[in-house]
Design an enzyme around this catalytic site. Structure first.
Site, PDB file in Angstrom:
ATOM      1  N   LYS A   1     -13.754   1.443  15.115  1.00 52.45           N
ATOM      2  CA  LYS A   1     -12.479   0.721  15.287  1.00 52.45           C
ATOM      3  C   LYS A   1     -11.985   0.782  16.725  1.00 52.45           C
ATOM      4  CE  LYS A   1     -11.047   1.006  10.630  1.00 52.45           C
ATOM      5  NZ  LYS A   1     -10.364   1.665   9.570  1.00 52.45           N
TER       6      LYS A   1
ATOM      7  N   PHE B   1      -4.483   3.892  14.667  1.00 51.06           N
ATOM      8  CA  PHE B   1      -4.776   4.946  13.700  1.00 51.06           C
ATOM      9  C   PHE B   1      -5.944   4.498  12.837  1.00 51.06           C
ATOM     10  CE2 PHE B   1      -1.671   8.469  13.264  1.00 51.06           C
ATOM     11  CZ  PHE B   1      -0.909   8.188  14.396  1.00 51.06           C
TER      12      PHE B   1
ATOM     13  N   LYS C   1       8.482 -17.517 -10.186  1.00 52.63           N
ATOM     14  CA  LYS C   1       7.767 -16.362 -10.738  1.00 52.63           C
ATOM     15  C   LYS C   1       6.515 -16.824 -11.511  1.00 52.63           C
ATOM     16  CE  LYS C   1       8.607 -12.491 -13.793  1.00 52.63           C
ATOM     17  NZ  LYS C   1       9.476 -11.967 -14.834  1.00 52.63           N
TER      18      LYS C   1
ATOM     19  N   PRO D   1      -3.533 -11.282  10.673  1.00 49.49           N
ATOM     20  CA  PRO D   1      -3.991 -11.005  12.046  1.00 49.49           C
ATOM     21  C   PRO D   1      -4.034  -9.494  12.268  1.00 49.49           C
ATOM     22  CG  PRO D   1      -1.725 -11.850  12.048  1.00 49.49           C
ATOM     23  CD  PRO D   1      -2.239 -11.955  10.638  1.00 49.49           C
ATOM     24  N   ASP D   2      -4.945  -9.047  13.105  1.00 48.10           N
ATOM     25  CA  ASP D   2      -5.002  -7.624  13.451  1.00 48.10           C
ATOM     26  C   ASP D   2      -4.016  -7.406  14.605  1.00 48.10           C
ATOM     27  OD1 ASP D   2      -5.684  -5.083  14.563  1.00 48.10           O
ATOM     28  OD2 ASP D   2      -7.529  -5.173  13.385  1.00 48.10           O
ATOM     29  N   ILE D   3      -2.927  -6.713  14.297  1.00 53.20           N
ATOM     30  CA  ILE D   3      -1.833  -6.599  15.267  1.00 53.20           C
ATOM     31  C   ILE D   3      -2.257  -5.775  16.479  1.00 53.20           C
ATOM     32  CG2 ILE D   3       0.558  -5.844  15.591  1.00 53.20           C
ATOM     33  CD1 ILE D   3       0.865  -6.249  12.483  1.00 53.20           C
TER      34      ILE D   3
ATOM     35  N   ASN E   1       0.844  -1.199   0.000  1.00 52.81           N
ATOM     36  CA  ASN E   1       0.000   0.000   0.000  1.00 52.81           C
ATOM     37  C   ASN E   1       0.876   1.244   0.000  1.00 52.81           C
ATOM     38  OD1 ASN E   1       0.603   0.845   2.777  1.00 52.81           O
ATOM     39  ND2 ASN E   1      -0.282  -1.142   3.256  1.00 52.81           N
TER      40      ASN E   1
HETATM   41  O1  C5P Z   1      -8.735  -1.905  10.451  1.00 53.49           O
HETATM   42  P1  C5P Z   1      -7.794  -0.881   9.970  1.00 53.49           P
HETATM   43  O2  C5P Z   1      -6.679  -1.423   9.134  1.00 53.49           O
HETATM   44  O3  C5P Z   1      -8.397   0.316   9.302  1.00 53.49           O
HETATM   45  O4  C5P Z   1      -7.175  -0.308  11.331  1.00 53.49           O
HETATM   46  C1  C5P Z   1      -6.144   0.599  11.378  1.00 53.49           C
HETATM   47  C2  C5P Z   1      -5.380   0.462  12.648  1.00 53.49           C
HETATM   48  O5  C5P Z   1      -5.150  -0.905  12.969  1.00 53.49           O
HETATM   49  C3  C5P Z   1      -3.990   1.039  12.515  1.00 53.49           C
HETATM   50  O6  C5P Z   1      -3.587   1.459  13.809  1.00 53.49           O
HETATM   51  C4  C5P Z   1      -3.179  -0.127  12.031  1.00 53.49           C
HETATM   52  O7  C5P Z   1      -1.803   0.032  12.310  1.00 53.49           O
HETATM   53  C5  C5P Z   1      -3.796  -1.263  12.816  1.00 53.49           C
HETATM   54  N1  C5P Z   1      -3.761  -2.577  12.155  1.00 53.49           N
HETATM   55  C6  C5P Z   1      -3.016  -3.588  12.674  1.00 53.49           C
HETATM   56  N2  C5P Z   1      -3.023  -4.821  12.091  1.00 53.49           N
HETATM   57  C7  C5P Z   1      -3.766  -5.052  10.990  1.00 53.49           C
HETATM   58  C8  C5P Z   1      -4.531  -4.030  10.443  1.00 53.49           C
HETATM   59  C9  C5P Z   1      -4.506  -2.786  11.040  1.00 53.49           C
HETATM   60  O8  C5P Z   1      -2.323  -3.364  13.687  1.00 53.49           O
HETATM   61  N3  C5P Z   1      -3.742  -6.251  10.434  1.00 53.49           N
END
Ligand code: C5P
Length: 413
Positions: free
Chosen positions: A347, A333, A298, A315-317, A219
Site C-alpha cells: 500500500k 494506515f 425504502k 475514490p482512494d482519498i 464498517n
Molecule cells: O486500501 P486500504 O483501504 O486498505 O488503505 C488504507 C489506507 O487508505 C488508510 O489510510 C485509509 O484511510 C486510506 N483510504 C482512503 N480512501 C479510500 C480507502 C482507503 O484514504 N477510499
C-alpha cells in the site's frame, strides 16, 4: 512548505489562552494591534479592562478583534453567568497587563481585589507579565520602583518600559514596549511544539454509504485512533482539521472538525483542506465501495431470497492526496488481518505515500474499537519504527513525534 510565515519561535502561542488586562494609559490604543497579533499567531485572547482603560479604547474594538466578549465588571451578574472571574482566572495560560499604569502596579503590589483586573491577578495561577507605561517621573518615583520590586519578588515579569518621547512631552523611561517586542516576550514564555506552525489534516472514523433513506453500508471503525492523533497533533502545536465520519466522540479542544458521511464527501473535503496542509494523516476506514444507485424510497422486501446490490468503487482519498501538486507529508494506515507487513508495504508503494502505519486488526486486544493499539511505521525511504501495545493516545503521540521528525523542514536524520 509551511502554512504560515512567522518566525518559528512565535508558533508557541498557538492555542494558548492569553488574558490581556488593559489599564488606563494612552498606550492602551496599542492593545488593538496587540490583540490582532496574538490572534494571527493562533492564541485565544480574552480582554479585561479597567474603568480608566475604557476611556482610551472602546471594548467594542477589542471584542471584535479578540472574538470574545470584553470583561470589565466584577459585579456584573450577566458577565459572571458567561465566564465567572474565577473561571477566567483558571482559563488563562498567561496574564499580560499592558499597559500597566502606576496605579495598577500599586494595586497589584498591594494585593488588592478592588476591581476585576486586580481580582484576576490575585486569583490566577498563570504567569503574570506587566508592561508598565506612565510618565517618566511616575516611573522613577521610589513608590513605583518599590511596587515593581515587590511584584518581581513574587514572580511577575516586567517588560520595559522603553525610553523616549512621551505623550505628555517629557523624555525618559515610561513608554510601553512596542507591540512586536511584547509579542516576542510573551511567546518566549511557552515552549514551541514539534508541529508548531503546521497545518495537519486527519481523516477519522468510518464512512457510511447510503442505500436508501434508512439503510447504509459501513464498517466497524470507532474513530478512536484518528481522534487521538488529532489531540496529539494539537498538543504538538499544529492547527488541526479533523475530517470525520460519524462517530460518537466529541472533537478534542482546538480541533476544527468537519463532519462528513460518505466517502465522496470525505474525498471532496480532504482534497480542499489538503491544498494548504503540511501533513495529511489518513486514519479513516473509508468504505471501498458505495451502492451504484441510491434508492429514493425504502427498499421493500421482495419475493426473492436474494437481493443483489451493485457497488462501485470509491475514490482512494489518501492516494489522491499523494498525487496532488505541492509538498506535504502524506501518511496512511494499513489495518490488516493477515500478512500485515507485506500488505502495508504494497500500500505504501502503490498509494505513493511518505509513510504507512501498519496494525493487525485480527488481534482481539488491539485495533478496531479497542482503547489500545500496537503499530509499525514504514517509510518510503525504508525506515521502520515499532510501537508495542499501548494506549491509542500514547501511540498517537509517538506517531505525531515520528512525523514531526520526518518533515522535510524538520529533518534531523
Ligand atoms: O486500501 P486500504 O483501504 O486498505 O488503505 C488504507 C489506507 O487508505 C488508510 O489510510 C485509509 O484511510 C486510506 N483510504 C482512503 N480512501 C479510500 C480507502 C482507503 O484514504 N477510499
Amino acid at each position: 512548505m509551511t502554512s504560515n510565515s512567522q518566525p518559528e519561535s512565535l508558533y508557541s502561542l498557538t492555542h494558548k489562552n492569553l488574558l490581556l488586562g488593559i489599564s488606563g494609559g494612552i498606550a492602551a490604543y496599542k492593545c488593538a494591534e496587540l490583540v490582532r497579533r496574538f490572534k494571527v499567531l493562533g492564541a485565544n485572547v480574552r480582554v479585561v479592562m479597567t474603568d480608566a482603560a475604557r476611556e482610551f479604547v472602546t471594548p467594542l474594538t477589542l471584542h471584535a478583534l479578540s472574538g470574545n466578549p470584553v470583561y470589565y465588571s466584577l459585579l456584573d451578574a450577566d458577565a459572571e453567568a458567561g465566564m465567572g472571574h474565577i473561571e477566567l482566572a483558571r482559563w488563562a495560560d498567561l496574564l499580560l497587563v499592558a499597559p500597566a499604569t502606576a496605579n495598577t502596579l500599586s494595586r497589584l503590589a498591594n494585593g488588592e481585589a478592588s476591581d476585576l483586573l486586580s481580582t484576576l491577578a490575585l486569583a490566577t495561577k498563570a504567569p503574570l507579565i506587566l508592561a508598565p507605561a506612565m510618565n517618566q517621573g511616575m516611573w522613577l518615583n521610589a513608590a513605583t520602583q518599590k511596587n515593581c520590586r515587590l511584584l518581581r519578588e513574587r514572580g511577575a515579569k516586567l517588560l520595559g518600559p522603553a525610553e523616549g518621547e512621551q505623550a505628555c512631552g517629557d523624555v525618559g523611561p515610561g513608554r510601553m514596549l512596542e507591540v512586536e517586542l511584547l509579542v516576542t516576550a510573551v511567546a518566549a514564555q511557552f515552549e514551541t511544539g514539534a508541529l508548531a506552525g503546521k497545518k495537519v489534516v486527519i481523516t477519522a472514523g468510518p464512512t457510511i454509504e447510503a442505500l436508501d433513506p434508512v439503510r447504509f453500508l459501513s464498517n466497524r471503525s470507532s474513530g478512536k485512533m484518528g481522534y487521538a492523533l488529532a489531540q496529539a497533533a494539537v498538543d504538538a502545536g499544529a492547527r488541526v482539521v479533523l475530517v470525520s465520519g460519524p462517530v460518537s466522540m466529541l472533537p478534542p479542544p482546538h480541533v476544527e472538525r468537519i463532519a462528513v458521511e460518505s466517502a465522496l464527501q470525505m474525498y471532496e473535503t480532504v482534497m480542499a483542506q489538503a491544498e494548504s496542509a503540511d501533513v495529511v494523516i489518513a486514519a479513516a476506514a473509508v468504505a471501498d465501495y458505495r451502492p451504484k444507485e441510491f434508492r429514493q424510497q425504502k427498499i421493500k422486501k421482495g419475493g426473492d431470497d436474494c437481493l443483489v446490490l451493485e457497488l462501485i468503487k470509491n475514490p482512494d482519498i489518501v492516494a489522491s492526496v499523494a498525487q496532488m501538486a505541492g509538498e506535504r507529508f502524506v501518511m496512511g494506515f494499513a489495518a490488516e488481518t493477515q500478512n500485515v507487513e507485506p500488505f502495508a508495504l504494497s500500500k505504501l508503494e502503490h498509494k505513493q505515500l511518505d509513510a504507512i502505519v501498519a496494525n493487525d486488526v485480527a488481534r482481539a486486544d488491539i485495533g478496531f474499537n479497542s482503547d489500545d493499539n500496537a503499530v509499525k511505521i514504514f517509510s518510503k525511504n525504508g525506515e521502520q519504527a515499532v510501537f508495542e501495545k499501548q494506549s491509542k493516545q500514547q501511540i498517537a503521540r509517538n506517531i505525531v513525534n515520528w512525523v514531526a521528525k520526518h518533515l522535510p523542514s524538520n529533518d534531523k536524520n
